[in-house]
Design an enzyme around this catalytic site. Structure first.
Site, PDB file in Angstrom:
ATOM      1  CB  CYS A 388      -0.957  -0.024   1.195  1.00 45.18           C
ATOM      2  SG  CYS A 388      -2.316   1.168   1.050  1.00 45.18           S
ATOM      3  CG  HIS A 514      -3.176  -3.671   2.912  1.00 42.25           C
ATOM      4  ND1 HIS A 514      -2.178  -3.253   3.765  1.00 42.25           N
ATOM      5  CD2 HIS A 514      -3.834  -2.556   2.529  1.00 42.25           C
ATOM      6  CE1 HIS A 514      -2.236  -1.936   3.884  1.00 42.25           C
ATOM      7  NE2 HIS A 514      -3.227  -1.481   3.148  1.00 42.25           N
ATOM      8  CD  GLU A 516      -0.690  -6.496   4.531  1.00 40.44           C
ATOM      9  OE1 GLU A 516      -0.838  -5.330   4.984  1.00 40.44           O
ATOM     10  OE2 GLU A 516      -0.352  -6.733   3.350  1.00 40.44           O
TER      11      GLU A 516
END
Length: 556
Positions: A388, A514, A516
């Site tokens: 990001c 993102h 993750e």
């Protein structure tokens, strides 16, 4: 009907209620029971989206774009299910809804009270998770500790749930702390007793007590707690601090927690004992074994401005571990303050790591330090993963290199910059309120063939979660692309840059999304796997270079 497990905490906060709830969910799912999990947070914020990470840690984003508590990250990683905004409820949401109804006249002039109006809204939202997920068991964690004044409406609501849905459809699990007194060399049960007494004074009798401790809990102490707290001995479950949170399901399985819970909820003996006849936790046991085994360590520098609180980057840390374990490595994270880099400190730490990650964030503070990290990675050919804001930093730093100027910037950090490489998204220009107004949740990204991003994902289109207001400015796309910046991921209409990578670099890549948030311990995300592979190659190449240099030195 759905069965409900309500998880409360006592004595102190940060005991690991979220991990306990997630681990129990994993055990139930391993037995073929469908599970969903919900977090009830007593704070008055509508959601943690506008809260400082120092206050509440990471903001976790769901598929449908909800900004939620970080415990939802634990839930998703353990039960491997995508949750929704219904899974995170705050006092702020509850009171906003109730007051909104009162203003519209929905209550027909009635006096609005905590009981029944607030508690009814809480119960409605609990039931909504069951309806939406169609799960057989919904685990509901109540944030905070018993005795917190702001948590009382939630505790009253879950107390009423037993009456509403039936005693055989509800189970109360209480997590407490057992302190170790070094002077006497013993664990103490009194805090647990007082916590349970406080819970019982509210009208809730726990069915299971999970005793968190840094030391083994003897059976005599379990028997004492069972006697004083009026629970079965087998329902007093010790949970000793583990070397990895992923070992918690195995600890709870050893204590037969899932067996006891399912038996109490009326499930058949076959379901309750399923894991004892064929190891349904085999994949999880293999995961924990990989986490614990001796393996080569990769040093990863995470450059951020909240590094004093590692929970601010919890999903990033876990995603790195997932990818490294899958490839036979361990990860040693060096937390590097971007503010220190900005002030000329800690630059030496960049020279000690094998790869650099710049995670997301907001605000100008520490940005120049992140640019220092990106410049180091570009010049020294160190693998870099930007998430990001980390992608935006990559683009800003490269633009400064191309234009040979410090002028390129984001309008978030310098509204008057003459080279706004990163600009506010058009649909964000009229936005005034901060909470829940960003580009949030799942969006598609088309990958460009022949790029590192495409090689990592091995598909044409991916769906990843977003949380941002600013985007790459297309006015600079052509000139930076010509200079070597590859836009390897784009929105389906080609308007938004989703992934950028450097052409003349072993592996320097940033994503506007993102990845993750979707990483699982048994299913790492492709960009993290690609990054770890690049770090592995970097370490191997550096070792070969050092070895050849040593051989040349001997020959000379």
């Amino acid at each position: 009907m759905t069965n409900y497990i309500f998880v409360t905490g006592g004595v102190v906060s940060s005991l690991g209620k979220g991990v306990t709830a997630a681990a129990l969910g994993r055990l139930l799912k391993s037995r073929g029971v469908t599970v969903s999990i919900q977090k009830l947070d007593p704070y008055l914020n509508v959601d943690p989206g506008t809260m400082s990470p120092y206050q509440h840690g990471e903001v976790f984003v769901t598929e449908d774009g909800a900004e939620t508590d970080l415990d939802l990250g634990h839930y998703e990683r353990f039960i491997d299910e995508n949750l929704s905004r219904a899974s995170n409820v705050t006092s702020g949401q509850i009171y906003a809804e109730v007051i909104g109804r009162e203003r519209r006249g929905d209550y027909l002039g009635g006096t609005i009270q905590v009981i029944p109006h607030v508690t009814n809204e809480i119960k409605r939202r609990i039931a909504a998770v069951a309806k939406a997920s169609e799960a057989q068991v919904v685990i509901v964690e109540v944030g905070g500790t018993v005795g917190d004044i702001e948590g009382l409406p939630f505790l009253e609501a879950i107390r009423q749930m037993r009456k509403d849905v039936g005693r055989d459809k509800t189970l109360y699990l209480h997590v407490t702390w057992m302190p170790y007194v070094a002077a006497s060399g013993e664990l103490k049960t009194k805090p647990t007793q007082h916590s349970v007494r406080e819970l019982r004074s509210i009208g809730i009798q726990p069915d299971v007590i999970v005793c968190r401790s840094d030391h083994p809990v003897e059976d005599s102490l379990r028997e004492k707690i069972a006697l004083f707290c009026d629970v079965d001995v087998e329902a007093v479950v010790p949970l000793v601090t583990a070397d990895t949170v992923y070992a918690v399901p195995l600890e709870l399985e050893q204590s037969r927690l899932a067996h006891y819970v399912l038996s109490r909820l009326g499930y058949s003996q076959a379901v309750a004992t399923a894991a004892e006849h064929g190891d349904h936790l085999a994949e999880w046991r293999a995961l924990v074994a990989r986490a614990r085994e001796d393996k080569p360590m990769l040093k990863i520098g995470v450059v951020g401005k909240y590094v004093e609180l590692e929970d601010a980057y919890m999903s990033v840390r876990e995603a790195l571990l997932h990818a490294a374990w899958a490839l036979g490595y361990g990860v040693e994270i060096t937390w590097i303050s971007s503010e220190d880099l900005e002030k000329g400190r800690s630059a030496h730490l960049l020279e000690t790591v094998d790869g650099i990650v710049v995670p997301g964030g907001f605000g100008y503070r520490g940005i120049e330090g992140k640019i220092v990290a990106a410049r180091f990675a570009r010049q020294q050919k160190v693998p870099y993963l930007g998430l990001c804001l980390g992608m935006q930093v990559l683009c800003i730093e490269f633009a400064r290199h191309v234009f040979d100027s410090d002028e390129p910037n984001s309008v978030e950090f310098d509204p008057t910059t003459r080279v706004p490489v990163i600009d506010l998204m058009p649909d964000q220009r009229a936005v005034e309120e901060l909470g829940g107004t960003m580009r949030l949740g799942i969006y598609p990204c088309n990958l460009v063939a022949g790029t590192r991003a495409a090689a990592a994902y091995q598909v044409n289109t991916v769906m990843e979660r977003h949380r941002h207001r600013f985007e790459f400015n297309n006015a600079y796309r052509a000139i930076l692309e010509k200079a070597g910046l590859v836009f390897s991921g784009l929105s389906p209409d080609g308007r938004l840059v989703e992934i950028a990578e450097l052409r003349d670099h072993p592996w320097m890549l940033g994503s506007q999304f993102h990845p993750e948030f979707k990483s699982r311990p048994t299913a790492p995300r492709p960009l993290f796997l690609g990054f770890i592979r690049a770090v592995e190659a970097h370490v191997r190449g550096r070792a070969q270079l050092a070895e050849s240099g040593a051989v040349k030195h001997v020959r000379d």
